[in-house]
Design an enzyme around this catalytic site. Sequence first.
Site, PDB file in Angstrom:
ATOM      1  N   TYR A  12      42.493  53.949  46.912  1.00  0.00           N
ATOM      2  CA  TYR A  12      41.293  54.698  47.327  1.00  0.00           C
ATOM      3  C   TYR A  12      41.290  54.998  48.836  1.00  0.00           C
ATOM      4  N   LEU A  34      51.655  50.524  42.369  1.00  0.00           N
ATOM      5  CA  LEU A  34      50.886  51.251  41.345  1.00  0.00           C
ATOM      6  C   LEU A  34      50.049  50.319  40.462  1.00  0.00           C
ATOM      7  N   SER A 127      37.577  43.183  56.159  1.00  0.00           N
ATOM      8  CA  SER A 127      36.337  43.477  55.452  1.00  0.00           C
ATOM      9  C   SER A 127      35.178  42.732  56.097  1.00  0.00           C
ATOM     10  N   TYR A 152      38.515  36.192  47.238  1.00  0.00           N
ATOM     11  CA  TYR A 152      38.931  37.454  47.874  1.00  0.00           C
ATOM     12  C   TYR A 152      38.616  37.413  49.366  1.00  0.00           C
ATOM     13  N   LYS A 156      41.057  37.413  52.994  1.00  0.00           N
ATOM     14  CA  LYS A 156      40.939  38.292  54.176  1.00  0.00           C
ATOM     15  C   LYS A 156      40.831  37.445  55.443  1.00  0.00           C
ATOM     16  N   ASN A 181      30.828  49.053  53.712  1.00  0.00           N
ATOM     17  CA  ASN A 181      30.926  49.480  52.297  1.00  0.00           C
ATOM     18  C   ASN A 181      31.421  50.922  52.186  1.00  0.00           C
ATOM     19  N   ASN A 201      31.490  48.055  41.899  1.00  0.00           N
ATOM     20  CA  ASN A 201      30.791  48.579  43.073  1.00  0.00           C
ATOM     21  C   ASN A 201      29.714  49.587  42.699  1.00  0.00           C
ATOM     22  N   LEU A 202      28.754  49.696  43.605  1.00  0.00           N
ATOM     23  CA  LEU A 202      27.540  50.474  43.345  1.00  0.00           C
ATOM     24  C   LEU A 202      27.787  51.939  42.968  1.00  0.00           C
ATOM     25  N   ARG A 233      22.938  47.492  52.620  1.00  0.00           N
ATOM     26  CA  ARG A 233      24.351  47.530  53.032  1.00  0.00           C
ATOM     27  C   ARG A 233      24.574  48.689  54.000  1.00  0.00           C
ATOM     28  N   GLY A 297      26.082  35.575  44.346  1.00  0.00           N
ATOM     29  CA  GLY A 297      26.998  35.775  45.474  1.00  0.00           C
ATOM     30  C   GLY A 297      26.619  36.941  46.378  1.00  0.00           C
ATOM     31  N   ASP A 298      25.645  37.788  45.959  1.00  0.00           N
ATOM     32  CA  ASP A 298      25.256  38.924  46.816  1.00  0.00           C
ATOM     33  C   ASP A 298      24.517  38.437  48.063  1.00  0.00           C
TER      34      ASP A 298
HETATM   35  P1  NAD Z   1      42.741  50.100  45.986  1.00  0.00           P
HETATM   36  O1  NAD Z   1      42.914  49.084  44.931  1.00  0.00           O
HETATM   37  O2  NAD Z   1      42.239  51.441  45.609  1.00  0.00           O
HETATM   38  O3  NAD Z   1      44.118  50.287  46.777  1.00  0.00           O
HETATM   39  C1  NAD Z   1      45.036  49.245  46.961  1.00  0.00           C
HETATM   40  C2  NAD Z   1      46.429  49.799  46.660  1.00  0.00           C
HETATM   41  O4  NAD Z   1      47.380  48.757  46.892  1.00  0.00           O
HETATM   42  C3  NAD Z   1      46.594  50.250  45.221  1.00  0.00           C
HETATM   43  O5  NAD Z   1      47.228  51.518  45.202  1.00  0.00           O
HETATM   44  C4  NAD Z   1      47.509  49.188  44.602  1.00  0.00           C
HETATM   45  O6  NAD Z   1      48.332  49.732  43.590  1.00  0.00           O
HETATM   46  C5  NAD Z   1      48.300  48.714  45.807  1.00  0.00           C
HETATM   47  N1  NAD Z   1      48.788  47.332  45.750  1.00  0.00           N
HETATM   48  C6  NAD Z   1      48.086  46.209  45.430  1.00  0.00           C
HETATM   49  N2  NAD Z   1      48.896  45.131  45.509  1.00  0.00           N
HETATM   50  C7  NAD Z   1      50.111  45.563  45.915  1.00  0.00           C
HETATM   51  C8  NAD Z   1      51.365  44.934  46.181  1.00  0.00           C
HETATM   52  N3  NAD Z   1      51.534  43.616  46.040  1.00  0.00           N
HETATM   53  N4  NAD Z   1      52.397  45.699  46.576  1.00  0.00           N
HETATM   54  C9  NAD Z   1      52.261  47.035  46.723  1.00  0.00           C
HETATM   55  N5  NAD Z   1      51.126  47.686  46.466  1.00  0.00           N
HETATM   56  C10 NAD Z   1      50.050  46.969  46.064  1.00  0.00           C
HETATM   57  O7  NAD Z   1      41.805  49.452  47.117  1.00  0.00           O
HETATM   58  P2  NAD Z   1      41.047  50.142  48.326  1.00  0.00           P
HETATM   59  O8  NAD Z   1      39.602  50.186  48.001  1.00  0.00           O
HETATM   60  O9  NAD Z   1      41.751  51.362  48.731  1.00  0.00           O
HETATM   61  O10 NAD Z   1      41.223  49.002  49.411  1.00  0.00           O
HETATM   62  C11 NAD Z   1      42.272  49.054  50.362  1.00  0.00           C
HETATM   63  C12 NAD Z   1      42.207  47.830  51.248  1.00  0.00           C
HETATM   64  O11 NAD Z   1      40.931  47.798  51.888  1.00  0.00           O
HETATM   65  C13 NAD Z   1      42.344  46.505  50.520  1.00  0.00           C
HETATM   66  O12 NAD Z   1      43.071  45.627  51.347  1.00  0.00           O
HETATM   67  C14 NAD Z   1      40.916  46.024  50.391  1.00  0.00           C
HETATM   68  O13 NAD Z   1      40.845  44.629  50.311  1.00  0.00           O
HETATM   69  C15 NAD Z   1      40.316  46.539  51.682  1.00  0.00           C
HETATM   70  N6  NAD Z   1      38.866  46.735  51.622  1.00  0.00           N
HETATM   71  C16 NAD Z   1      38.332  47.520  50.634  1.00  0.00           C
HETATM   72  C17 NAD Z   1      36.953  47.708  50.583  1.00  0.00           C
HETATM   73  C18 NAD Z   1      36.336  48.535  49.488  1.00  0.00           C
HETATM   74  O14 NAD Z   1      35.118  48.392  49.253  1.00  0.00           O
HETATM   75  N7  NAD Z   1      37.072  49.405  48.814  1.00  0.00           N
HETATM   76  C19 NAD Z   1      36.134  47.100  51.547  1.00  0.00           C
HETATM   77  C20 NAD Z   1      36.716  46.316  52.541  1.00  0.00           C
HETATM   78  C21 NAD Z   1      38.092  46.138  52.567  1.00  0.00           C
HETATM   79  C1  WQD Z   2      26.523  47.022  46.877  1.00  0.00           C
HETATM   80  C2  WQD Z   2      25.074  46.754  46.500  1.00  0.00           C
HETATM   81  C3  WQD Z   2      24.763  45.097  44.781  1.00  0.00           C
HETATM   82  C4  WQD Z   2      26.517  47.342  41.483  1.00  0.00           C
HETATM   83  C5  WQD Z   2      31.796  44.378  47.947  1.00  0.00           C
HETATM   84  C6  WQD Z   2      32.627  43.221  48.407  1.00  0.00           C
HETATM   85  C7  WQD Z   2      32.951  43.369  49.866  1.00  0.00           C
HETATM   86  C8  WQD Z   2      33.567  44.726  50.157  1.00  0.00           C
HETATM   87  C9  WQD Z   2      32.730  45.839  49.621  1.00  0.00           C
HETATM   88  C10 WQD Z   2      35.958  44.566  49.989  1.00  0.00           C
HETATM   89  C11 WQD Z   2      24.788  45.264  46.309  1.00  0.00           C
HETATM   90  C12 WQD Z   2      24.262  46.448  44.324  1.00  0.00           C
HETATM   91  C13 WQD Z   2      26.058  46.984  42.740  1.00  0.00           C
HETATM   92  C14 WQD Z   2      25.557  47.533  40.430  1.00  0.00           C
HETATM   93  C15 WQD Z   2      23.798  47.018  41.977  1.00  0.00           C
HETATM   94  N1  WQD Z   2      34.838  44.889  49.517  1.00  0.00           N
HETATM   95  N2  WQD Z   2      24.729  46.824  42.981  1.00  0.00           N
HETATM   96  N3  WQD Z   2      24.231  47.358  40.733  1.00  0.00           N
HETATM   97  O1  WQD Z   2      28.916  43.556  47.019  1.00  0.00           O
HETATM   98  O2  WQD Z   2      28.234  44.815  49.110  1.00  0.00           O
HETATM   99  O3  WQD Z   2      30.594  44.386  48.687  1.00  0.00           O
HETATM  100  O4  WQD Z   2      32.485  45.607  48.216  1.00  0.00           O
HETATM  101  O5  WQD Z   2      36.218  43.975  50.980  1.00  0.00           O
HETATM  102  O6  WQD Z   2      33.814  42.349  50.181  1.00  0.00           O
HETATM  103  O7  WQD Z   2      31.897  42.031  48.201  1.00  0.00           O
HETATM  104  O8  WQD Z   2      29.434  46.039  47.290  1.00  0.00           O
HETATM  105  O9  WQD Z   2      29.251  48.021  45.867  1.00  0.00           O
HETATM  106  O10 WQD Z   2      29.457  45.751  44.762  1.00  0.00           O
HETATM  107  O11 WQD Z   2      27.348  46.337  45.941  1.00  0.00           O
HETATM  108  O12 WQD Z   2      22.580  46.871  42.195  1.00  0.00           O
HETATM  109  O13 WQD Z   2      25.913  47.825  39.297  1.00  0.00           O
HETATM  110  O14 WQD Z   2      24.798  47.378  45.234  1.00  0.00           O
HETATM  111  O15 WQD Z   2      23.885  44.071  44.358  1.00  0.00           O
HETATM  112  O16 WQD Z   2      23.534  45.014  46.822  1.00  0.00           O
HETATM  113  P1  WQD Z   2      29.193  44.610  47.999  1.00  0.00           P
HETATM  114  P2  WQD Z   2      28.942  46.567  45.892  1.00  0.00           P
END
Ligand code: NAD
Ligand code: WQD
Length: 352
Positions: A12, A34, A127, A152, A156, A181, A201-202, A233, A297-298
């Site tokens: 993403y 992938l 994160s 998770y 990090k 977020n 996620n939301l 958030r 956990g929220d």
């Molecule tokens: P995502 O799952 O869409 O993308 C992660 C990609 O990494 C995927 O394409 C997956 O196939 C690849 N991958 C996973 N493990 C691998 C491995 N061992 N070797 C090679 N490829 C691998 O996730 P995203 O939402 O794009 O998140 C990207 C980064 O940002 C992650 O590190 C995630 O923890 C961090 N992050 C995401 C969010 C969020 O809400 N999306 C928030 C904070 C931090």
């Molecule tokens: C957002 C808000 C839910 C779904 C997570 C990880 C965090 C980071 C971002 C990677 C919250 C509410 C959600 C639903 C709802 N990721 N909600 N109904 O929990 O803030 O963060 O993603 O690093 O580490 O914990 O994101 O999108 O899950 O939730 O009411 O069906 O939406 O309670 O308040 P969150 P989220």
Amino acid sequence: MKTVIVTGGLGYIGSHTVVELLNEGYEVVVLDNLSNSSEKVIDGIRAITKKSVHFFDVDLRDYDKLESAIGYYQQSIVGVIHFAACKSVGESMKYPSKYYDNNVAGTNNLLMAMKRYNVGNLIFSSSCTVYGEADDLPVTEQTPQKPAESVYGRTKQINEQMIKDMHREHDFNSVLLRYFNPIGAHETALIGELPNGTPDNLLPYVAETAIGKRDLFTVFGDDYDTKDGTCVRDYIHVVDLAKAHVVALEVSVKKNLKGEPVNLGTGKGYSVKEVLDAFEKENDIKVNTHYGNRRKGDVEAIYADPSYAYKLLGWKAQLGLKEMVTSVWKWQKAISSKCCGGGCCGHKNKKA
Ligand code: NAD
Ligand code: WQD
């Protein structure tokens, strides 16, 4: 030639960042196993940028394959952007070993391969989860970190420490980008988030309910001590987030940064209800909604102080909630129209 290695570049946030890197003239090499993405994402990237990416199906846990991919581009690498990780909070509590293996062992392999080829620049996906439940808002980079709520989150925190420790044995620059977020999709609706199964996620949940893929969207709790009782958030558009990586890549070297944490948010806190209302109003659609119990956990509320990102990187978010919710809906309609009928809507090539 300025080459950037992007681990997890078909996911993403990675795919949106690859687009911004190509637009800025970098050569991009994606390493992705992938496990949560598909090679079809490359078509979307190419359609947006009219440029090619180099893709290698590499799992970071396979050190030899990782080392040879990095070694091949050694001469021209200006940096590595490290997205590859597993990211489901709930899954991490069920299968901790999967998370320690993928996120911790995978990152260690990457750091070793970077040292082996003297790669001098790393931008890491961290994160806001590293802060745990913060006592004071908004959260600055100096806000004390509590033990993370989830496995998770702990991976990090560990990753950040590993990168800082690695500076003892390898001279490189690094930035730890702490995302709040991320939501939204590219304005073309050619790339976006492809949730794996039932979304946690939301926004993906709201959009899948609006399109009819899910019957009911549940708001997790409306009895919090917030403006309307629902959690708050700091939602940030994924394209703004992607652009911050391109800037960080350059500033990291220019300012000789080493393990520098930077919050990436907008500084505005929106409640779940405000996001839902904006989604309905801006897209002119009703979402079948139920107000349910709190999710374990929220945290009640968290949002960033993003001023350091501006001071250090000269970056600040440009896009607002309207652009976030409209782009999600446009993307949801685009992927649903291509659905094979088997309920996939994600067209993944899932391996693990
Ligand atoms: P995502 O799952 O869409 O993308 C992660 C990609 O990494 C995927 O394409 C997956 O196939 C690849 N991958 C996973 N493990 C691998 C491995 N061992 N070797 C090679 N490829 C691998 O996730 P995203 O939402 O794009 O998140 C990207 C980064 O940002 C992650 O590190 C995630 O923890 C961090 N992050 C995401 C969010 C969020 O809400 N999306 C928030 C904070 C931090
Ligand atoms: C957002 C808000 C839910 C779904 C997570 C990880 C965090 C980071 C971002 C990677 C919250 C509410 C959600 C639903 C709802 N990721 N909600 N109904 O929990 O803030 O963060 O993603 O690093 O580490 O914990 O994101 O999108 O899950 O939730 O009411 O069906 O939406 O309670 O308040 P969150 P989220």
